[in-house]
Design an enzyme around this catalytic site. Structure first.
Site, PDB file in Angstrom:
ATOM      1  N   HIS A 114      -5.647   3.029  -2.660  1.00  0.00           N
ATOM      2  CA  HIS A 114      -5.356   1.614  -2.393  1.00  0.00           C
ATOM      3  C   HIS A 114      -4.036   1.439  -1.631  1.00  0.00           C
ATOM      4  O   HIS A 114      -3.998   0.958  -0.512  1.00  0.00           O
ATOM      5  CB  HIS A 114      -5.267   0.848  -3.719  1.00  0.00           C
ATOM      6  CG  HIS A 114      -6.490   0.942  -4.575  1.00  0.00           C
ATOM      7  ND1 HIS A 114      -7.675   0.309  -4.273  1.00  0.00           N
ATOM      8  CD2 HIS A 114      -6.712   1.597  -5.747  1.00  0.00           C
ATOM      9  CE1 HIS A 114      -8.566   0.568  -5.223  1.00  0.00           C
ATOM     10  NE2 HIS A 114      -8.013   1.336  -6.121  1.00  0.00           N
TER      11      HIS A 114
HETATM   12  O1  RIB Z   1      -5.775  -2.600  -7.625  1.00  0.00           O
HETATM   13  C1  RIB Z   1      -5.079  -1.478  -7.138  1.00  0.00           C
HETATM   14  C2  RIB Z   1      -3.607  -1.674  -7.278  1.00  0.00           C
HETATM   15  O2  RIB Z   1      -3.279  -1.755  -8.660  1.00  0.00           O
HETATM   16  C3  RIB Z   1      -2.777  -0.500  -6.731  1.00  0.00           C
HETATM   17  O3  RIB Z   1      -1.557  -0.987  -6.244  1.00  0.00           O
HETATM   18  C4  RIB Z   1      -2.542   0.356  -7.937  1.00  0.00           C
HETATM   19  O4  RIB Z   1      -1.320   1.107  -7.847  1.00  0.00           O
HETATM   20  C5  RIB Z   1      -2.413  -0.688  -9.000  1.00  0.00           C
HETATM   21  O5  RIB Z   1      -1.083  -1.161  -8.966  1.00  0.00           O
END
Ligand code: RIB
Ligand code: CA
Length: 316
Positions: free
Chosen positions: A246
């Protein structure tokens, strides 16, 4: 050409770590500060993880400042089920070699941005609490922010509720402030980040890197792989499971926008509702006819992305 000045606002977190590694490996970026946020784990643990990462890499010159310990309005929600009790389970990066800067995080961000003639880019990969507090406390800072590239939200779907993604869900009021700020926004939401996967072959390539960070990062990613949510694309017969990267999208999108499919759209954040708290409302079809305020990523070249991560980690 001068490097892009970067302040990270992040909650390490496995994928936050990879995002920081991409920026460290880039010759186009200079990290001038890291402010930690509470999200994946408590502020104490995300700050410890940040210090451990930089200490492991023998990088002690980047100022690290402990950020705000809870969302603007909501109670803190963490995700130990995804990132573990430490927030970075799966491997131990060893001892901390330096202390965080004893400064108010908002004043640190403000002074670091305002002291330079060059504009600064904010890369936000956790709940947006610190960044929102900065924008509220010092509206004049907007003139010196080049853009905000963030991992958060989704045009379609969610991973914390059916409608909301974790970073936005944790602090929707902060996200709303950022969406309404008028600052150039680049959104890496679940639409693209669920496609930004590292497959087993990619993790094996990272493990085979003959540098210090490769093998231990592979161990961290093996843990993260086991814990991430089931992918909504898994009804695609050609779909191959992988580790969702992500946060690194928020860095890669700035450095290689040509590898992404994006659209500039109108977006806002729902801060209440039995089902809708933390939902990023992205007006994909322009139904509202409002001014477009966010560039949203929807797709990327996955093969390129995976090799980019491997090559970047190999440079450290
Ligand atoms: O939904 C994904 C996000 O949530 C990313 O930033 C992961 O590190 C968590 O913080
Ligand atoms: Ca994160």
């Amino acid at each position: 050409m001068s490097k892009r000045r970067i302040i990270f606002d992040c909650d390490p977190g496995h994928d936050d770590v990879v995002a920081i590694l991409l920026a460290l490996a880039s010759e186009e970026m200079e990290i001038v500060g890291i402010v930690t946020s509470a999200g994946n784990q408590t502020i104490e643990k995300t700050t410890t993880n940040t210090l451990k990462l930089l200490s492991y890499l023998n990088i002690t010159s980047i100022p690290v400042v402990k950020g705000l310990g809870k969302p603007l309005c909501q109670p803190l929600v963490c995700s130990p089920e995804v990132h573990g009790e430490t927030g970075l389970d799966g491997a131990d990066l060893g001892e901390i070699k330096f202390k965080p800067l004893e400064k108010n995080p908002i004043e640190f961000m403000y002074q670091t941005i305002m002291c330079s003639e060059e504009k600064t880019t904010l890369i936000v990969t956790g709940p947006m609490t610190n960044t929102a507090a900065l924008l509220i406390a010092h509206p004049d800072v907007k003139e010196k922010i080049d853009c905000i590239s963030f991992m958060g939200g989704a045009c379609f779907g969610g991973n914390t509720t059916p409608l909301s993604e974790f970073n936005i869900y944790v602090d929707p009021e902060a996200a709303k402030i950022v969406f309404k700020s008028g600052v150039d926004l680049f959104m890496s939401g679940l639409d693209v980040t669920m496609k930004a996967r590292l497959l087993k072959k990619d993790i094996n390539a990272i493990r085979a890197l003959n540098n210090g960070i490769g093998p231990i990062l592979a161990d961290l990613l093996d843990f993260f792989n086991l814990s991430t949510t089931v992918n909504f694309l898994n009804d695609d017969p050609n779909y191959e499971e992988g580790v969702h990267m992500h946060d690194p999208c928020a860095v890669a999108l700035l450095l290689h926008p040509e590898k992404f499919v994006t659209r500039k759209l109108y977006g806002d954040v729902e801060t209440s509702g039995e089902y809708s708290r933390g939902c990023t409302v992205i007006d994909y079809d322009g139904i509202y006819g409002r001014e477009k305020n966010v560039t949203v990523a929807f797709d990327l070249d996955r093969e390129w992305f995976a090799q980019y991560v491997i090559d970047s980690v190999g440079k450290l």
